[in-house]
Design a protein around this motif. Sequence first.
Motif, PDB file in Angstrom:
ATOM      1  N   GLY A   1      43.190 -19.888  26.326  1.00 51.52           N
ATOM      2  CA  GLY A   1      44.194 -19.053  27.005  1.00 51.52           C
ATOM      3  C   GLY A   1      43.941 -19.117  28.496  1.00 51.52           C
TER       4      GLY A   1
ATOM      5  N   SER B   1      45.887 -21.099  31.126  1.00 56.21           N
ATOM      6  CA  SER B   1      46.785 -21.680  32.129  1.00 56.21           C
ATOM      7  C   SER B   1      47.342 -20.649  33.098  1.00 56.21           C
ATOM      8  CB  SER B   1      47.930 -22.434  31.438  1.00 56.21           C
ATOM      9  OG  SER B   1      48.573 -21.590  30.514  1.00 56.21           O
ATOM     10  N   GLU B   2      47.260 -19.364  32.752  1.00 59.36           N
ATOM     11  CA  GLU B   2      47.737 -18.333  33.691  1.00 59.36           C
ATOM     12  C   GLU B   2      47.032 -17.016  33.398  1.00 59.36           C
ATOM     13  OE1 GLU B   2      51.948 -18.546  32.787  1.00 59.36           O
ATOM     14  OE2 GLU B   2      51.740 -17.065  31.201  1.00 59.36           O
ATOM     15  N   GLY B   3      47.300 -16.024  34.238  1.00 58.64           N
ATOM     16  CA  GLY B   3      46.746 -14.686  34.019  1.00 58.64           C
ATOM     17  C   GLY B   3      45.235 -14.636  34.172  1.00 58.64           C
TER      18      GLY B   3
ATOM     19  N   ALA C   1      45.625 -23.945  26.031  1.00 53.73           N
ATOM     20  CA  ALA C   1      46.825 -23.086  25.949  1.00 53.73           C
ATOM     21  C   ALA C   1      47.868 -23.875  25.148  1.00 53.73           C
ATOM     22  CB  ALA C   1      47.349 -22.727  27.332  1.00 53.73           C
ATOM     23  N   ARG C   2      49.023 -23.263  24.900  1.00 58.40           N
ATOM     24  CA  ARG C   2      50.030 -23.973  24.090  1.00 58.40           C
ATOM     25  C   ARG C   2      50.808 -24.988  24.926  1.00 58.40           C
ATOM     26  NH1 ARG C   2      52.617 -18.478  22.132  1.00 58.40           N
ATOM     27  NH2 ARG C   2      52.162 -18.205  24.345  1.00 58.40           N
TER      28      ARG C   2
ATOM     29  N   ASN D   1      40.233 -15.695  25.805  1.00 62.33           N
ATOM     30  CA  ASN D   1      41.116 -14.807  26.567  1.00 62.33           C
ATOM     31  C   ASN D   1      42.477 -14.612  25.909  1.00 62.33           C
ATOM     32  OD1 ASN D   1      42.145 -13.603  29.235  1.00 62.33           O
ATOM     33  ND2 ASN D   1      43.501 -15.351  28.923  1.00 62.33           N
ATOM     34  N   ALA D   2      42.975 -15.618  25.205  1.00 58.18           N
ATOM     35  CA  ALA D   2      44.347 -15.548  24.677  1.00 58.18           C
ATOM     36  C   ALA D   2      44.500 -14.418  23.676  1.00 58.18           C
ATOM     37  CB  ALA D   2      44.702 -16.862  23.991  1.00 58.18           C
ATOM     38  N   ALA D   3      45.671 -13.815  23.674  1.00 58.24           N
ATOM     39  CA  ALA D   3      45.961 -12.785  22.668  1.00 58.24           C
ATOM     40  C   ALA D   3      47.458 -12.713  22.479  1.00 58.24           C
ATOM     41  CB  ALA D   3      45.429 -11.426  23.118  1.00 58.24           C
TER      42      ALA D   3
ATOM     43  N   THR E   1      39.113  -8.033  25.639  1.00 63.27           N
ATOM     44  CA  THR E   1      39.682  -7.012  24.794  1.00 63.27           C
ATOM     45  C   THR E   1      40.389  -5.976  25.663  1.00 63.27           C
ATOM     46  OG1 THR E   1      39.225  -5.415  23.051  1.00 63.27           O
ATOM     47  CG2 THR E   1      37.415  -5.869  24.549  1.00 63.27           C
TER      48      THR E   1
ATOM     49  N   TYR F   1      47.826  -4.885  17.385  1.00 65.64           N
ATOM     50  CA  TYR F   1      47.150  -5.414  18.578  1.00 65.64           C
ATOM     51  C   TYR F   1      45.893  -4.582  18.864  1.00 65.64           C
ATOM     52  CZ  TYR F   1      46.298  -6.200  23.582  1.00 65.64           C
ATOM     53  OH  TYR F   1      45.709  -6.468  24.793  1.00 65.64           O
TER      54      TYR F   1
ATOM     55  N   LYS G   1      41.884  -5.588  18.824  1.00 64.63           N
ATOM     56  CA  LYS G   1      41.051  -5.470  20.027  1.00 64.63           C
ATOM     57  C   LYS G   1      39.795  -4.638  19.759  1.00 64.63           C
ATOM     58  CE  LYS G   1      43.191  -8.232  22.603  1.00 64.63           C
ATOM     59  NZ  LYS G   1      42.505  -9.413  23.113  1.00 64.63           N
TER      60      LYS G   1
ATOM     61  N   ALA H   1      45.716  -2.081  32.154  1.00 63.57           N
ATOM     62  CA  ALA H   1      46.889  -2.837  32.616  1.00 63.57           C
ATOM     63  C   ALA H   1      46.513  -3.782  33.757  1.00 63.57           C
ATOM     64  CB  ALA H   1      47.972  -1.863  33.050  1.00 63.57           C
ATOM     65  N   THR H   2      46.908  -5.039  33.624  1.00 63.34           N
ATOM     66  CA  THR H   2      46.565  -6.095  34.591  1.00 63.34           C
ATOM     67  C   THR H   2      47.828  -6.916  34.847  1.00 63.34           C
ATOM     68  OG1 THR H   2      44.395  -6.195  33.515  1.00 63.34           O
ATOM     69  CG2 THR H   2      44.914  -7.984  35.018  1.00 63.34           C
TER      70      THR H   2
ATOM     71  N   THR I   1      49.367  -9.680  34.913  1.00 62.03           N
ATOM     72  CA  THR I   1      49.446 -11.084  34.492  1.00 62.03           C
ATOM     73  C   THR I   1      50.912 -11.413  34.158  1.00 62.03           C
ATOM     74  OG1 THR I   1      49.191 -10.490  32.181  1.00 62.03           O
ATOM     75  CG2 THR I   1      47.170 -10.886  33.408  1.00 62.03           C
ATOM     76  N   PRO I   2      51.255 -12.693  34.078  1.00 61.45           N
ATOM     77  CA  PRO I   2      52.631 -13.030  33.670  1.00 61.45           C
ATOM     78  C   PRO I   2      52.984 -12.405  32.318  1.00 61.45           C
ATOM     79  CG  PRO I   2      51.532 -14.962  34.542  1.00 61.45           C
ATOM     80  CD  PRO I   2      50.483 -13.891  34.463  1.00 61.45           C
TER      81      PRO I   2
HETATM   82  N1  LIG Z   1      47.488  -8.094  30.951  1.00 59.50           N
HETATM   83  C1  LIG Z   1      47.100  -6.892  30.587  1.00 59.50           C
HETATM   84  O1  LIG Z   1      47.635  -5.857  31.021  1.00 59.50           O
HETATM   85  C2  LIG Z   1      45.961  -6.740  29.613  1.00 59.50           C
HETATM   86  C3  LIG Z   1      45.471  -5.460  29.328  1.00 59.50           C
HETATM   87  C4  LIG Z   1      44.430  -5.321  28.436  1.00 59.50           C
HETATM   88  C5  LIG Z   1      43.865  -6.430  27.852  1.00 59.50           C
HETATM   89  N2  LIG Z   1      44.350  -7.664  28.142  1.00 59.50           N
HETATM   90  C6  LIG Z   1      43.758  -8.801  27.456  1.00 59.50           C
HETATM   91  O2  LIG Z   1      43.461  -9.813  28.391  1.00 59.50           O
HETATM   92  C7  LIG Z   1      43.668 -11.106  27.812  1.00 59.50           C
HETATM   93  C8  LIG Z   1      44.582 -11.936  28.682  1.00 59.50           C
HETATM   94  O3  LIG Z   1      45.775 -11.268  28.902  1.00 59.50           O
HETATM   95  P1  LIG Z   1      46.918 -11.930  29.756  1.00 59.50           P
HETATM   96  O4  LIG Z   1      47.902 -10.863  30.025  1.00 59.50           O
HETATM   97  O5  LIG Z   1      46.323 -12.734  30.870  1.00 59.50           O
HETATM   98  O6  LIG Z   1      47.495 -12.949  28.649  1.00 59.50           O
HETATM   99  P2  LIG Z   1      48.822 -13.854  28.615  1.00 59.50           P
HETATM  100  O7  LIG Z   1      49.436 -13.841  29.965  1.00 59.50           O
HETATM  101  O8  LIG Z   1      49.635 -13.395  27.479  1.00 59.50           O
HETATM  102  O9  LIG Z   1      48.263 -15.294  28.214  1.00 59.50           O
HETATM  103  C9  LIG Z   1      47.328 -15.915  28.918  1.00 59.50           C
HETATM  104  C10 LIG Z   1      47.078 -17.347  28.491  1.00 59.50           C
HETATM  105  O10 LIG Z   1      46.949 -17.502  27.075  1.00 59.50           O
HETATM  106  C11 LIG Z   1      47.717 -18.629  26.612  1.00 59.50           C
HETATM  107  N3  LIG Z   1      48.115 -18.327  25.223  1.00 59.50           N
HETATM  108  C12 LIG Z   1      48.839 -17.293  24.782  1.00 59.50           C
HETATM  109  N4  LIG Z   1      49.009 -17.391  23.447  1.00 59.50           N
HETATM  110  C13 LIG Z   1      48.367 -18.512  23.039  1.00 59.50           C
HETATM  111  C14 LIG Z   1      48.214 -19.165  21.787  1.00 59.50           C
HETATM  112  N5  LIG Z   1      48.768 -18.689  20.667  1.00 59.50           N
HETATM  113  N6  LIG Z   1      47.503 -20.313  21.744  1.00 59.50           N
HETATM  114  C15 LIG Z   1      46.971 -20.826  22.864  1.00 59.50           C
HETATM  115  N7  LIG Z   1      47.078 -20.245  24.070  1.00 59.50           N
HETATM  116  C16 LIG Z   1      47.788 -19.112  24.167  1.00 59.50           C
HETATM  117  C17 LIG Z   1      48.871 -18.676  27.615  1.00 59.50           C
HETATM  118  O11 LIG Z   1      49.425 -19.990  27.767  1.00 59.50           O
HETATM  119  P3  LIG Z   1      50.613 -20.530  26.797  1.00 59.50           P
HETATM  120  O12 LIG Z   1      51.694 -19.505  26.854  1.00 59.50           O
HETATM  121  O13 LIG Z   1      51.007 -21.846  27.368  1.00 59.50           O
HETATM  122  O14 LIG Z   1      50.017 -20.664  25.450  1.00 59.50           O
HETATM  123  C18 LIG Z   1      48.182 -18.302  28.917  1.00 59.50           C
HETATM  124  O15 LIG Z   1      47.537 -19.418  29.480  1.00 59.50           O
HETATM  125  C19 LIG Z   1      44.212 -10.844  26.402  1.00 59.50           C
HETATM  126  O16 LIG Z   1      43.167 -10.943  25.478  1.00 59.50           O
HETATM  127  C20 LIG Z   1      44.718  -9.424  26.467  1.00 59.50           C
HETATM  128  O17 LIG Z   1      44.638  -8.774  25.211  1.00 59.50           O
HETATM  129  C21 LIG Z   1      45.375  -7.846  29.003  1.00 59.50           C
END
Ligand SMILES: NC(=O)c1ccc[n+]([C@@H]2O[C@H](COP(=O)([O-])OP(=O)(O)OC[C@H]3O[C@@H](n4cnc5c(N)ncnc54)[C@H](OP(=O)(O)O)[C@@H]3O)[C@@H](O)[C@H]2O)c1
Length: 270
Positions: free
Chosen positions: A15, A17-19, A39-40, A91-93, A142, A156, A160, A188-189, A191-192
């Motif tokens: 996971g 490529s972004e965030g 990533a996908r 990282n991916a979720a 998480t 979800y 976590k 909350a972060t 990210t895209p």
């Molecule tokens: N953002 C928040 O507010 C927040 C808050 C609490 C916890 N978190 C945790 O932080 C982590 C990252 O969050 P994020 O918001 O940065 O995530 P995200 O933007 O949804 O995804 C980040 C990366 O994961 C890849 N990805 C997503 N699904 C995938 C799959 N099925 N297989 C392979 N790659 C995959 C995406 O690329 P592709 O789309 O190209 O696959 C992207 O590079 C997660 O575990 C999330 O639970 C985030």
Amino acid sequence: MNLKEKYGTTALIAGASEGIGASFAELLASQGIGLVLVARRREPLQKFAGNLKDRFGVNADYIACDLSEEGALDRIIEGLAGKEPDILVYNAALSKIGPFLANDPAEHLKMARVNMTTMLGMVHHFGGRMVQRRRGAVILMTSLAGFQGSGYLSVYAATKAFVRILAESLWYEWKGSNVDVIACCAGATSTPGYISSKPGKAGIFAPRVLAPEEVAAECLKHLGKKPSFITGRANRMASFFMQKVLPRKMAVTIMGDTTGKLYRQSPGER
Ligand SMILES: NC(=O)c1ccc[n+]([C@@H]2O[C@H](COP(=O)([O-])OP(=O)(O)OC[C@H]3O[C@@H](n4cnc5c(N)ncnc54)[C@H](OP(=O)(O)O)[C@@H]3O)[C@@H](O)[C@H]2O)c1
């Protein structure tokens, strides 16, 4: 701390490529650590890998793979072509917001595969090899949602909670093998993924939304020192209040009400 000296030369980020995953990649590359990004979507991966090579002069490879698919671990092992990761960041979720019954069981199971099953396989495989080599680090992302029942995020949040408990358990089991494990519990972060979920306005007392690079930097600072940590001071204070001060019933209600307000859901909706 120099992460390359402590852990080794190669990081695998699932996971990436972004965030937050991309921020981990940049910080690790800035310390001269080579990367394998997963990533996908192939195109953003290819671009980002090229960008990291140009900016930091490190090796940056990528593997396009959907972590929800059975056989994802085998594809990654094949894509690594013998390369041994010294640092694993999972990282991916997948996060589906809404009432439990509004999502098909197949969607819930897909969430379980990305957030738990594939992660478990990768931690067992790559973490196991680190333990054999007596060197390495595992970072599992998480969420604060996993600290209590979280209405409209039920599956979800449950995945976590699993991630945090697994990381903390392995932190204990592997510390004698010189392999550091940490659960990074984010709030909350920006990210895209978070932005595209289109959250509404949070209350004035809601903790600030952090930048992905703040989250990754804080995590690397705590790695090797703690089994888990919560990102950002305001998130830590809010979590202390929710876990240690409020009765459980009230904490679960606040969490469900807040998520419901952010995502325009109400308890009557099914
Ligand atoms: N953002 C928040 O507010 C927040 C808050 C609490 C916890 N978190 C945790 O932080 C982590 C990252 O969050 P994020 O918001 O940065 O995530 P995200 O933007 O949804 O995804 C980040 C990366 O994961 C890849 N990805 C997503 N699904 C995938 C799959 N099925 N297989 C392979 N790659 C995959 C995406 O690329 P592709 O789309 O190209 O696959 C992207 O590079 C997660 O575990 C999330 O639970 C985030």
